[in-house]
Design an enzyme around this catalytic site. Structure first.
Site, short mmCIF file in Angstrom:
data_model
loop_
_atom_site.label_atom_id
_atom_site.label_comp_id
_atom_site.label_asym_id
_atom_site.label_seq_id
_atom_site.Cartn_x
_atom_site.Cartn_y
_atom_site.Cartn_z
N GLY A 167 116.09 -34.18 68.87
CA GLY A 167 115.34 -33.99 67.64
C GLY A 167 116.22 -34.10 66.40
N THR A 185 110.80 -35.36 69.71
CA THR A 185 110.24 -34.17 69.07
C THR A 185 108.78 -34.06 69.42
OG1 THR A 185 109.38 -33.37 66.99
CG2 THR A 185 110.40 -35.52 66.93
N GLY A 243 118.19 -31.95 64.86
CA GLY A 243 119.56 -31.44 65.01
C GLY A 243 120.43 -32.43 65.77
N THR A 244 119.88 -32.94 66.85
CA THR A 244 120.61 -33.91 67.68
C THR A 244 120.92 -35.17 66.88
OG1 THR A 244 119.36 -33.06 69.55
CG2 THR A 244 120.50 -35.16 69.86
N ASP A 298 106.85 -32.00 68.40
CA ASP A 298 106.09 -31.61 67.20
C ASP A 298 105.68 -32.80 66.34
OD1 ASP A 298 106.59 -29.08 68.03
OD2 ASP A 298 108.09 -28.62 66.51
N ILE A 304 103.43 -26.78 78.60
CA ILE A 304 103.24 -28.08 77.95
C ILE A 304 104.56 -28.84 77.91
CG2 ILE A 304 102.71 -29.20 75.75
CD1 ILE A 304 100.63 -27.01 75.23
P1 ATP Z 1 114.50 -29.50 68.97
O1 ATP Z 1 113.41 -30.29 68.34
O2 ATP Z 1 114.22 -29.14 70.37
O3 ATP Z 1 114.98 -28.37 68.12
P2 ATP Z 1 117.00 -30.63 68.20
O4 ATP Z 1 117.67 -31.92 68.48
O5 ATP Z 1 116.69 -30.37 66.76
O6 ATP Z 1 115.71 -30.57 69.09
P3 ATP Z 1 118.95 -28.53 68.20
O7 ATP Z 1 119.13 -27.46 69.20
O8 ATP Z 1 118.61 -28.18 66.81
O9 ATP Z 1 117.85 -29.47 68.83
O10 ATP Z 1 120.27 -29.44 68.16
C1 ATP Z 1 120.74 -30.13 69.31
C2 ATP Z 1 122.22 -30.35 69.26
O11 ATP Z 1 122.59 -30.96 68.02
C3 ATP Z 1 123.01 -29.07 69.38
O12 ATP Z 1 123.99 -29.28 70.37
C4 ATP Z 1 123.59 -28.84 68.01
O13 ATP Z 1 124.88 -28.28 68.10
C5 ATP Z 1 123.68 -30.23 67.43
N1 ATP Z 1 123.47 -30.20 65.99
C6 ATP Z 1 122.43 -29.65 65.35
N2 ATP Z 1 122.54 -29.82 64.01
C7 ATP Z 1 123.70 -30.48 63.81
C8 ATP Z 1 124.42 -30.94 62.65
N3 ATP Z 1 123.91 -30.77 61.43
N4 ATP Z 1 125.59 -31.58 62.84
C9 ATP Z 1 126.11 -31.75 64.08
N5 ATP Z 1 125.49 -31.35 65.21
C10 ATP Z 1 124.31 -30.71 65.08
MG MG Z 2 115.92 -28.55 66.07
#
Ligand code: ATP
Ligand code: MG
Length: 473
Positions: free
Chosen positions: A202, A231, A204-205, A233, A398
């Site tokens: 998502g 995502t 963050g990733t 969402d 889900i």
């Molecule tokens: P979800 O929709 O499930 O939240 P996501 O990809 O947003 O998915 P996160 O847990 O927020 O999930 O982040 C996933 C990975 O990305 C984690 O290992 C986190 O350390 C890394 N990460 C998140 N934000 C950053 C950032 N700004 N810079 C570098 N790495 C990040």
């Molecule tokens: Mg996230």
């Protein structure tokens, strides 16, 4: 007729390895139609095939013409609301590629929460890499953690290994939140001699993948980083939809239907369903629209009050008195402005939503009512009314589903296009569907902010028309 090249506004230039490195293209070896186990030689193919995508091919981002700013509403993309054509890069196999497949080591990693379709995407990435002729494909276990946790081993991947992983939900590779510094991850990528990294996750990733891409450029590494947005969402900017969303909406129907049956069968019954959506209410809105059984839909983008005249509780009382029961669908992040914020963050730095039931004030407790039906009952008791509240949280059921047919197809196309994008030499990009076309976008563009339901949009108004709920303010 418009000219193909001249009159459009170019949008979102894609970062390419040749921008920073001295790399030369070679003819592709991608066999669009494989003949049995024979890998076709690209030099034989290229003259016969017209179905490669050219780097100058573009897809139109939006196809609508507004007559005035009023009809455009929040959709307006320029101050005068005149017609602006925005064109983005078409995804697909290129005639020329920037990696020799036989020298490529490719890695796949999945991060963040579960989402239906992850395994479908992993499977298609592996299939497509093999069709190009890539011999070494590995999975990084448990998200970015797999890069730095010495106890975790790379998982060798092949068609044989991933053949049936789409039959179950979850991630075959495992997933995690939190992680090491970007520098450590890139050290690990270098040590493993990875040339292509496919990242499923998502917002963050994507931020992490973009940082990895930038660090690779800084170190002048010939590594392509390509994302596939995950995502459930549906909160990624610019895209029609992301994989897993359709499945989530479909599965949510079962929870809503159960809530309806419980509410309908109880004396003064209230069926309450909490759905995913920390900051975007797309699942709750679409599930409410499609089920047709929801009387009240609450989403993070639209503030509401619980108590007093025109509050949610008063409306529930009205529904029970008028038709005997009520069904409520609440997105996880709805009503956050009413809750005392715990100001906590999870391992990835995401804000933890207010969920504590230990708060003492009436106001903060009722605000969490999606998690505490006891407060609805107490409210009605206070006003001398009775309600029987049944609460359903289907979140993990889900998320763990396997993708439905439409998501499985979306995953297939996204997975294949991710590989084409890496071979085309792009890095720091993500793949998606925009205006029914499959396209590549720079990661930075899609993570600029979270996509949210526009309370002025026609879709939200359709939802209100369907539920019949008033404005709760
Ligand atoms: P979800 O929709 O499930 O939240 P996501 O990809 O947003 O998915 P996160 O847990 O927020 O999930 O982040 C996933 C990975 O990305 C984690 O290992 C986190 O350390 C890394 N990460 C998140 N934000 C950053 C950032 N700004 N810079 C570098 N790495 C990040
Ligand atoms: Mg996230």
């Amino acid at each position: 007729k418009k000219h193909y090249q001249e009159e459009f506004e170019e949008k979102f230039d894609l970062p390419h390895l040749k921008d920073v490195l001295d790399v030369q293209p070679i003819p592709t070896t991608f066999a669009l139609k494989s003949r049995g186990s024979q890998v076709l030689d690209g030099t034989n193919l290229s003259t016969k095939r017209s179905d490669y995508v050219d780097n100058d091919d573009r897809a139109l981002l939006k196809v609508i013409k507004y007559s005035s700013p009023t009809s455009a509403g929040a959709e307006c993309i320029d101050p005068d609301c005149s017609w602006v054509e925005q064109w983005v890069h078409r995804a697909g196999p290129r005639k020329q590629i920037f990696f020799d497949p036989k020298d490529v080591k490719a890695a796949i990693v999945t991060c963040g929460g579960l989402c239906p379709g992850l395994n479908d995407v992993i499977r298609q990435i592996v299939f497509t890499l093999e069709i190009y002729g890539v011999g070494e494909i590995v999975g990084i276990p448990f998200g970015y953690r797999g890069f730095f946790d010495g106890n975790l081993q790379e998982i060798p991947l092949s068609r044989h290994v991933v053949q049936n992983i789409n039959l179950s939900g979850g991630s075959f590779l495992g997933t995690s939140r939190g992680g090491a510094s970007v520098g450590d991850i890139v050290d690990s990528i270098e040590a493993r001699e990875i040339d292509m990294l496919f990242v499923l996750g998502g917002n963050g990733t994507h931020a992490g993948a973009n940082a990895i891409h930038n660090e690779c450029r800084r170190r002048k590494l010939r590594i392509s980083v390509v994302c596939v947005p995950k995502t459930i969402d549906n909160d990624i900017l610019l895209m029609d939809k992301t994989f897993g969303f359709d499945t989530a909406v479909e599965e949510a129907q079962r929870a809503i239907n159960s809530a309806y049956i419980e509410a309908r069968s109880a004396y003064h019954g209230v069926g309450l369903v909490k759905l995913m959506g920390r900051s975007s209410g797309f699942i709750a809105m679409y599930a409410s629209l499609s089920s047709g059984q929801v009387d009240v839909c609450l989403i993070p983008e639209v503030p509401f009050k619980l108590d007093g005249p025109f509050g949610v509780l008063e409306h529930l009382e009205h529904l029970i008195k008028s038709k005997g029961y009520a069904v409520v669908c609440v997105a996880e992040g709805a009503g956050q402005e009413l809750i005392e914020k715990p100001d906590a963050k999870d391992a990835s730095g995401n804000v933890v939503l207010g969920t504590s039931a230990s708060t003492s004030s009436r106001r903060s407790c009722t605000a969490e009512f999606c998690l505490a039906p006891i407060w609805i009952k107490r409210h009605f008791k206070e006003v001398g009314f009775f309600a029987d509240v049944k609460y359903i949280d289907p979140t993990y059921m889900i998320r763990a589903c396997r993708a439905n047919a439409s998501d499985a197809i979306l995953c297939t196309v996204l997975g294949q296009n991710a590989v084409h994008g890496a071979f085309a030499g792009f890095s720091g990009i993500t793949v998606g569907i925009c205006n029914t076309h499959y396209v590549y976008l720079p990661i930075t563009e899609v993570i600029a902010s979270t996509r949210q339901v526009d309370p002025k949009s026609r879709m939200w108004h359709r939802c209100l028309t369907s539920t019949g709920q008033p404005d709760f303010m």
